[in-house]
Design an enzyme around this catalytic site. Sequence first.
Site, PDB file in Angstrom:
ATOM      1  N   LYS A  22      18.828  -2.344  25.551  1.00 46.37           N
ATOM      2  CA  LYS A  22      17.922  -1.562  26.623  1.00 46.37           C
ATOM      3  C   LYS A  22      18.859  -1.059  27.738  1.00 46.37           C
ATOM      4  O   LYS A  22      18.739   0.264  27.909  1.00 46.37           O
ATOM      5  CB  LYS A  22      16.677  -2.456  27.014  1.00 46.37           C
ATOM      6  N   ASN A  23      19.521  -1.625  28.197  1.00 46.43           N
ATOM      7  CA  ASN A  23      20.508  -1.141  29.353  1.00 46.43           C
ATOM      8  C   ASN A  23      21.293  -0.327  28.997  1.00 46.43           C
ATOM      9  O   ASN A  23      22.018   0.202  30.241  1.00 46.43           O
ATOM     10  CB  ASN A  23      20.699  -2.260  30.271  1.00 46.43           C
ATOM     11  N   ARG A  92      12.530   1.342  37.183  1.00 49.82           N
ATOM     12  CA  ARG A  92      13.789   1.581  38.062  1.00 49.82           C
ATOM     13  C   ARG A  92      14.919   2.410  37.543  1.00 49.82           C
ATOM     14  O   ARG A  92      15.619   3.386  37.983  1.00 49.82           O
ATOM     15  CB  ARG A  92      14.282   0.177  38.239  1.00 49.82           C
ATOM     16  N   CYS A 116      11.085  -4.312  43.716  1.00 51.06           N
ATOM     17  CA  CYS A 116      10.152  -4.858  42.330  1.00 51.06           C
ATOM     18  C   CYS A 116      10.320  -6.381  42.675  1.00 51.06           C
ATOM     19  O   CYS A 116      10.804  -6.873  43.738  1.00 51.06           O
ATOM     20  CB  CYS A 116      10.580  -4.578  41.054  1.00 51.06           C
ATOM     21  N   ARG A 121      16.191  -4.257  45.897  1.00 52.08           N
ATOM     22  CA  ARG A 121      16.974  -3.285  45.037  1.00 52.08           C
ATOM     23  C   ARG A 121      17.021  -1.898  45.672  1.00 52.08           C
ATOM     24  O   ARG A 121      16.524  -0.766  45.556  1.00 52.08           O
ATOM     25  CB  ARG A 121      16.099  -3.189  43.640  1.00 52.08           C
ATOM     26  N   ASP A 307      20.500 -11.668  34.309  1.00 52.24           N
ATOM     27  CA  ASP A 307      19.418 -11.264  33.079  1.00 52.24           C
ATOM     28  C   ASP A 307      19.270 -12.562  32.225  1.00 52.24           C
ATOM     29  O   ASP A 307      18.498 -12.423  31.409  1.00 52.24           O
ATOM     30  CB  ASP A 307      19.609  -9.968  32.405  1.00 52.24           C
ATOM     31  N   ARG A 399       8.888  -4.541  27.919  1.00 50.84           N
ATOM     32  CA  ARG A 399       9.600  -3.541  28.400  1.00 50.84           C
ATOM     33  C   ARG A 399      11.129  -3.880  27.756  1.00 50.84           C
ATOM     34  O   ARG A 399      11.903  -2.849  27.909  1.00 50.84           O
ATOM     35  CB  ARG A 399       9.880  -3.974  29.972  1.00 50.84           C
TER      36      ARG A 399
HETATM   37  N1  EPU Z   1      22.338  -3.084  44.920  1.00 44.85           N
HETATM   38  C1  EPU Z   1      22.763  -2.655  46.474  1.00 44.85           C
HETATM   39  N2  EPU Z   1      22.806  -1.330  46.513  1.00 44.85           N
HETATM   40  C2  EPU Z   1      22.570  -0.456  45.415  1.00 44.85           C
HETATM   41  C3  EPU Z   1      22.494  -0.726  44.135  1.00 44.85           C
HETATM   42  C4  EPU Z   1      22.516  -2.208  44.046  1.00 44.85           C
HETATM   43  O1  EPU Z   1      22.982  -3.396  47.265  1.00 44.85           O
HETATM   44  O2  EPU Z   1      22.462   0.986  45.671  1.00 44.85           O
HETATM   45  C5  EPU Z   1      22.426  -4.388  44.752  1.00 44.85           C
HETATM   46  C6  EPU Z   1      20.980  -4.700  44.201  1.00 44.85           C
HETATM   47  O3  EPU Z   1      20.242  -5.174  44.991  1.00 44.85           O
HETATM   48  C7  EPU Z   1      21.769  -6.186  43.452  1.00 44.85           C
HETATM   49  C8  EPU Z   1      23.053  -5.887  43.144  1.00 44.85           C
HETATM   50  O4  EPU Z   1      23.580  -4.946  43.835  1.00 44.85           O
HETATM   51  O5  EPU Z   1      21.764  -7.125  44.334  1.00 44.85           O
HETATM   52  C9  EPU Z   1      23.333  -5.564  41.482  1.00 44.85           C
HETATM   53  O6  EPU Z   1      22.172  -4.523  41.257  1.00 44.85           O
HETATM   54  P1  EPU Z   1      22.665  -3.422  40.081  1.00 44.85           P
HETATM   55  O7  EPU Z   1      22.597  -1.964  40.813  1.00 44.85           O
HETATM   56  O8  EPU Z   1      23.911  -3.662  39.208  1.00 44.85           O
HETATM   57  O9  EPU Z   1      21.426  -3.512  39.212  1.00 44.85           O
HETATM   58  P2  EPU Z   1      20.800  -2.156  38.574  1.00 44.85           P
HETATM   59  O10 EPU Z   1      21.942  -1.287  38.227  1.00 44.85           O
HETATM   60  O11 EPU Z   1      19.657  -1.710  39.346  1.00 44.85           O
HETATM   61  C10 EPU Z   1      21.129  -3.345  35.931  1.00 44.85           C
HETATM   62  C11 EPU Z   1      20.211  -3.833  34.974  1.00 44.85           C
HETATM   63  C12 EPU Z   1      19.206  -5.127  35.461  1.00 44.85           C
HETATM   64  C13 EPU Z   1      20.298  -6.104  35.886  1.00 44.85           C
HETATM   65  C14 EPU Z   1      21.363  -5.615  36.781  1.00 44.85           C
HETATM   66  C15 EPU Z   1      22.451  -6.458  37.148  1.00 44.85           C
HETATM   67  C16 EPU Z   1      19.364  -1.505  33.913  1.00 44.85           C
HETATM   68  C17 EPU Z   1      18.644  -0.491  33.359  1.00 44.85           C
HETATM   69  N3  EPU Z   1      19.200  -2.827  34.825  1.00 44.85           N
HETATM   70  O12 EPU Z   1      19.992  -2.989  37.218  1.00 44.85           O
HETATM   71  O13 EPU Z   1      18.456  -5.471  34.261  1.00 44.85           O
HETATM   72  O14 EPU Z   1      19.493  -7.151  36.249  1.00 44.85           O
HETATM   73  O15 EPU Z   1      21.915  -4.315  36.373  1.00 44.85           O
HETATM   74  O16 EPU Z   1      23.280  -6.906  35.859  1.00 44.85           O
HETATM   75  O17 EPU Z   1      20.660  -1.665  33.581  1.00 44.85           O
HETATM   76  C18 EPU Z   1      16.762  -6.377  33.086  1.00 44.85           C
HETATM   77  O18 EPU Z   1      16.991  -5.860  32.165  1.00 44.85           O
HETATM   78  O19 EPU Z   1      15.992  -7.281  33.305  1.00 44.85           O
HETATM   79  C19 EPU Z   1      17.409  -5.911  34.535  1.00 44.85           C
HETATM   80  C20 EPU Z   1      16.623  -6.233  35.708  1.00 44.85           C
END
Ligand code: EPU
Length: 420
Positions: A22-23, A92, A116, A121, A307, A399
């Site tokens: 998915k990701n 997101r 969320c 986030r 995850d 999802r």
């Molecule tokens: N963060 C910041 N600022 C930003 C972006 C992120 O502070 O601008 C923080 C976040 O709040 C968090 C950390 O950095 O504490 C890591 O977040 P990240 O940006 O890596 O998360 P994401 O890219 O929004 C993806 C996955 C998530 C998974 C995370 C961490 C996708 C679509 N989603 O989210 O997947 O938990 O990386 O590995 O790729 C899931 O599949 O259930 C899911 C939540």
Amino acid sequence: MDKLIIEGGVKLKGEVTISGAKNAVLPIMAATLLTDDACIIKGVPELRDTNTMVKILRSLGKAVEFEKGVVSVSSLRNTSYIADYKLVSTMRASFCVLGPLLGRLKKAKVSLPGGCVIGVRPVDLHLKGIRALGAEITIDAGYVFARAKKLKGAHIYLGGVYGSSVLATDNVMMSAVLAEGKTFIEAAACEPEVVDLAEFLIKMGAKIKGHGTPVIEIEGVKSLHGATHTIIPDRIEAGTMILASLITKGDILIKNAYFKHLGALIDKIEESGANIVKSENSLHVRYKKTIKAVNITTLPYPGFPTDMQAQMMSLMSLAQGITVITEKIYPDRFMHVAELNRMGALIQREGPHAIVEGVSKLSGAPVMASDLRASACLVLAGLAAKGKTSISRLYHLERGYENIESKLEKLGARVWREKE
Ligand code: EPU
């Protein structure tokens, strides 16, 4: 709304095939905005999130077909630069259309996704990255409006308080591929899903090196063309199936799973006393003896994935001894604790830690899923519990897990849907 009913206590046995990640697929679908040419993506899981991304691409001017795991994207009209709140707020990951829209059109207006249940986030790192490429950003009425006369390559440090960011790395990479000159993303996310996106962009004609390491080097090109790509297997689904085998004392052959993407989880599983037989594309997990408690700390890849934290908590609830689980990516991602405790688990939350005292059995109960991975954790607990578990708010599970009921059913689980 449906709920999932599980009658626990069956040892799962047989073979299961893991779906595409998915990701990985969500940003790869967004990357098709970087060209007018046709793109074909194979191994796409049929999920609520992939269907949402289909709708977003259509709203932005793409013709999209999604059939039997293949997404075909072509251009119907000029690409629109506005991604609407109604669609972005449901998922997101839709924020990752920002990078390709800006790269291609030099302007993008994308609704802010909001927080969320797993945490606040923020998107500051996404914005920092595209600003460094020369974009001017304004935030108004809940939308990010980014525009630039031209994008120019830059050295960008993308580390945040919680380490690297997966989607921020994706977004910046997708803008930088069409920027002028060289971009270096430092403290880049190293997740296999980021690597898969980079591989797709390279097939489209992008010049990228270092993906999978903390420094990604991108040399901008003038334009990108269409490409065909097969998505990597979903490591989180594979990890969930590993735990399904162990928590039910079962014996499962997991096909289309890459052990090299699951290093931290497999290490912890082996430390707990279980054994996994690894082949290049499959894993064989057979329960042999009592699982011992092992401490877990979630970290960016290649560390233990956040995850998998909730699902591991289910297994540790039934392990011998006391486990300390520390959540370093989303310190509030513990909504499943109270639900597991309703099933007889003994878990105490202390800030970003959960202390799990292993019990000898869980008992089925009505529980509520709060997010995607919390749902998977409750499914695992339900499979192991004595009696009937009913999990409401099933849409969370839909999802991210393709055909989960039929996959579990084929392994012998007693699982079905009922109307709420
Ligand atoms: N963060 C910041 N600022 C930003 C972006 C992120 O502070 O601008 C923080 C976040 O709040 C968090 C950390 O950095 O504490 C890591 O977040 P990240 O940006 O890596 O998360 P994401 O890219 O929004 C993806 C996955 C998530 C998974 C995370 C961490 C996708 C679509 N989603 O989210 O997947 O938990 O990386 O590995 O790729 C899931 O599949 O259930 C899911 C939540």
